[in-house]
Design a protein around this motif. Structure first.
Motif, PDB file in Angstrom:
ATOM      1  N   CYS A 293       0.831  -1.193   0.000  1.00  0.00           N
ATOM      2  CA  CYS A 293       0.000   0.000   0.000  1.00  0.00           C
ATOM      3  C   CYS A 293       0.878   1.259   0.000  1.00  0.00           C
TER       4      CYS A 293
ATOM      5  N   LEU B 162       0.867   4.304  -2.723  1.00  0.00           N
ATOM      6  CA  LEU B 162       0.742   5.711  -2.359  1.00  0.00           C
ATOM      7  C   LEU B 162       1.889   6.512  -2.963  1.00  0.00           C
TER       8      LEU B 162
ATOM      9  N   ILE C  76      -0.680  12.386   4.496  1.00  0.00           N
ATOM     10  CA  ILE C  76       0.556  11.715   4.905  1.00  0.00           C
ATOM     11  C   ILE C  76       1.509  12.725   5.549  1.00  0.00           C
TER      12      ILE C  76
ATOM     13  N   ARG D 273       0.822  13.191   8.951  1.00  0.00           N
ATOM     14  CA  ARG D 273       0.870  11.917   9.678  1.00  0.00           C
ATOM     15  C   ARG D 273      -0.528  11.449  10.056  1.00  0.00           C
ATOM     16  N   LEU D 274      -1.498  11.739   9.179  1.00  0.00           N
ATOM     17  CA  LEU D 274      -2.868  11.269   9.419  1.00  0.00           C
ATOM     18  C   LEU D 274      -3.174  10.141   8.452  1.00  0.00           C
ATOM     19  N   LEU D 275      -4.116   9.288   8.811  1.00  0.00           N
ATOM     20  CA  LEU D 275      -4.536   8.244   7.879  1.00  0.00           C
ATOM     21  C   LEU D 275      -5.223   8.900   6.686  1.00  0.00           C
TER      22      LEU D 275
ATOM     23  N   GLY E 108      -0.359  -3.442   4.223  1.00  0.00           N
ATOM     24  CA  GLY E 108      -0.667  -2.038   4.564  1.00  0.00           C
ATOM     25  C   GLY E 108      -2.119  -1.656   4.335  1.00  0.00           C
ATOM     26  N   PHE E 109      -2.912  -2.573   3.868  1.00  0.00           N
ATOM     27  CA  PHE E 109      -4.331  -2.349   3.608  1.00  0.00           C
ATOM     28  C   PHE E 109      -5.043  -3.668   3.829  1.00  0.00           C
TER      29      PHE E 109
ATOM     30  N   GLN F  95     -12.223   0.066   5.475  1.00  0.00           N
ATOM     31  CA  GLN F  95     -11.405  -0.464   4.375  1.00  0.00           C
ATOM     32  C   GLN F  95     -11.598  -1.978   4.268  1.00  0.00           C
TER      33      GLN F  95
ATOM     34  N   ARG G 261      14.679   4.147  12.397  1.00  0.00           N
ATOM     35  CA  ARG G 261      14.074   4.341  11.084  1.00  0.00           C
ATOM     36  C   ARG G 261      14.247   5.793  10.636  1.00  0.00           C
TER      37      ARG G 261
HETATM   38  P1  AMP Z   1       3.000   3.775   7.250  1.00  0.00           P
HETATM   39  O1  AMP Z   1       4.456   4.020   7.045  1.00  0.00           O
HETATM   40  O2  AMP Z   1       2.532   2.408   6.867  1.00  0.00           O
HETATM   41  O3  AMP Z   1       2.484   4.229   8.602  1.00  0.00           O
HETATM   42  O4  AMP Z   1       2.268   4.702   6.164  1.00  0.00           O
HETATM   43  C1  AMP Z   1       2.602   6.051   6.050  1.00  0.00           C
HETATM   44  C2  AMP Z   1       1.368   6.890   5.881  1.00  0.00           C
HETATM   45  O5  AMP Z   1       0.638   6.442   4.730  1.00  0.00           O
HETATM   46  C3  AMP Z   1       0.380   6.807   7.016  1.00  0.00           C
HETATM   47  O6  AMP Z   1       0.668   7.740   8.027  1.00  0.00           O
HETATM   48  C4  AMP Z   1      -0.917   7.150   6.321  1.00  0.00           C
HETATM   49  O7  AMP Z   1      -1.021   8.542   6.138  1.00  0.00           O
HETATM   50  C5  AMP Z   1      -0.756   6.540   4.962  1.00  0.00           C
HETATM   51  N1  AMP Z   1      -1.341   5.189   4.851  1.00  0.00           N
HETATM   52  C6  AMP Z   1      -0.687   4.025   4.559  1.00  0.00           C
HETATM   53  N2  AMP Z   1      -1.537   2.995   4.489  1.00  0.00           N
HETATM   54  C7  AMP Z   1      -2.781   3.513   4.717  1.00  0.00           C
HETATM   55  C8  AMP Z   1      -4.096   2.956   4.774  1.00  0.00           C
HETATM   56  N3  AMP Z   1      -4.341   1.650   4.546  1.00  0.00           N
HETATM   57  N4  AMP Z   1      -5.115   3.799   5.068  1.00  0.00           N
HETATM   58  C9  AMP Z   1      -4.914   5.099   5.287  1.00  0.00           C
HETATM   59  N5  AMP Z   1      -3.707   5.689   5.241  1.00  0.00           N
HETATM   60  C10 AMP Z   1      -2.644   4.911   4.955  1.00  0.00           C
END
Ligand code: AMP
Length: 226
Positions: free
Chosen positions: A35, A39, A57, A60-62, A88-89, A95, A125
């Motif tokens: 995922c 993105l 992103i 740092r929000l979904l 990631g999804f 979802q 990281r």
């Molecule tokens: P991660 O590194 O997996 O935390 O992903 C980085 C950013 O991507 C997250 O803070 C979200 O903004 C976005 N993101 C990744 N996967 C999803 C998802 N399935 N749903 C919503 N936002 C996502």
């Protein structure tokens, strides 16, 4: 090769989802659908969904569920020729429900890694903010310390990956993931793995997949002889 085997892998940041997904792809011929990669590709290509996702992103929000599902589901529906493992999804119940109505999953792998281990991994990281490329100073370091391999630009550590913010972030992940986990548990397709070391988890996942994929083959053969 398997039939169209469809798996989801879940786990908090730092749980080893990406590493396990790559091993699954290499060992079982499934396509690793990340995922995060989707993105990044959409952001780089400046698609409408990509531009919208970027604003979330960066904060740092979904990314909102409808943006994620519109970006991913058509792609999954096109993948009729190869099995896949999705990493990631889904992150939220909405979802998961959307994914449910578009395809039937064979297996969900949940990585339940101790908080202390995740904290230790995420502490190291670093990311390249413009592309979203992620490095780990231990497992996956850049060629030159502190510098992105491709652009040569400096790497940064996200506020969210600094120790003080990590615990809150990981708790939030768990809260949002809980109903998704419960849903898959109730469907009888959830398999949970807990350990501090990815290499110790891998043999269990590998043998689970061997069994599942073999069972699917037998079912298919039976169906074709009737
Ligand atoms: P991660 O590194 O997996 O935390 O992903 C980085 C950013 O991507 C997250 O803070 C979200 O903004 C976005 N993101 C990744 N996967 C999803 C998802 N399935 N749903 C919503 N936002 C996502």
């Amino acid at each position: 090769m398997s039939k169209m085997f469809r798996a989801v892998i879940m786990g908090a940041a730092g749980s080893g989802k990406g590493t396990i997904s790559e091993r699954v792809a290499n060992s079982f011929g499934l396509q690793h659908l990340s995922c995060g990669d989707f993105l990044r590709q959409n952001i780089a290509a400046k698609t409408e969904a990509g531009l919208l996702a970027k604003t979330y992103i960066e904060k740092r929000l979904l990314v909102p569920d409808h943006v994620m599902t519109r970006m991913l589901l058509p792609h999954l529906e096109e993948m009729t020729h190869q099995g896949w493992i999705l990493d990631g999804f889904p992150r939220t119940l909405a979802q998961a429900k959307a994914l449910n109505s578009s395809c039937e999953l064979d297996l969900v792998i949940s990585l339940n890694i101790p908080l202390e281990t995740l904290k230790e991994r995420l502490r190291h990281r670093w990311i390249h903010p413009a592309s979203g490329r992620v490095y780990n100073m231990y497992f996956n370091p850049p060629r030159v310390q502190g510098v992105d391999d491709i652009s040569g630009e400096p790497l940064i550590q996200h506020e969210g990956d600094k120790p003080e913010a990590l615990v809150a972030k990981l708790r939030h992940y768990k809260d949002v993931a809980k109903p998704v986990i419960d849903l898959y548990k109730s469907k009888g397709i959830l398999h949970t793995f807990s350990d501090t070391d990815t290499d110790r988890i891998w043999p269990y996942i590998s043998s689970l997949l061997s069994t599942k994929i073999q069972m699917d083959h037998v079912d298919l053969q039976r169906a074709s002889t009737h």
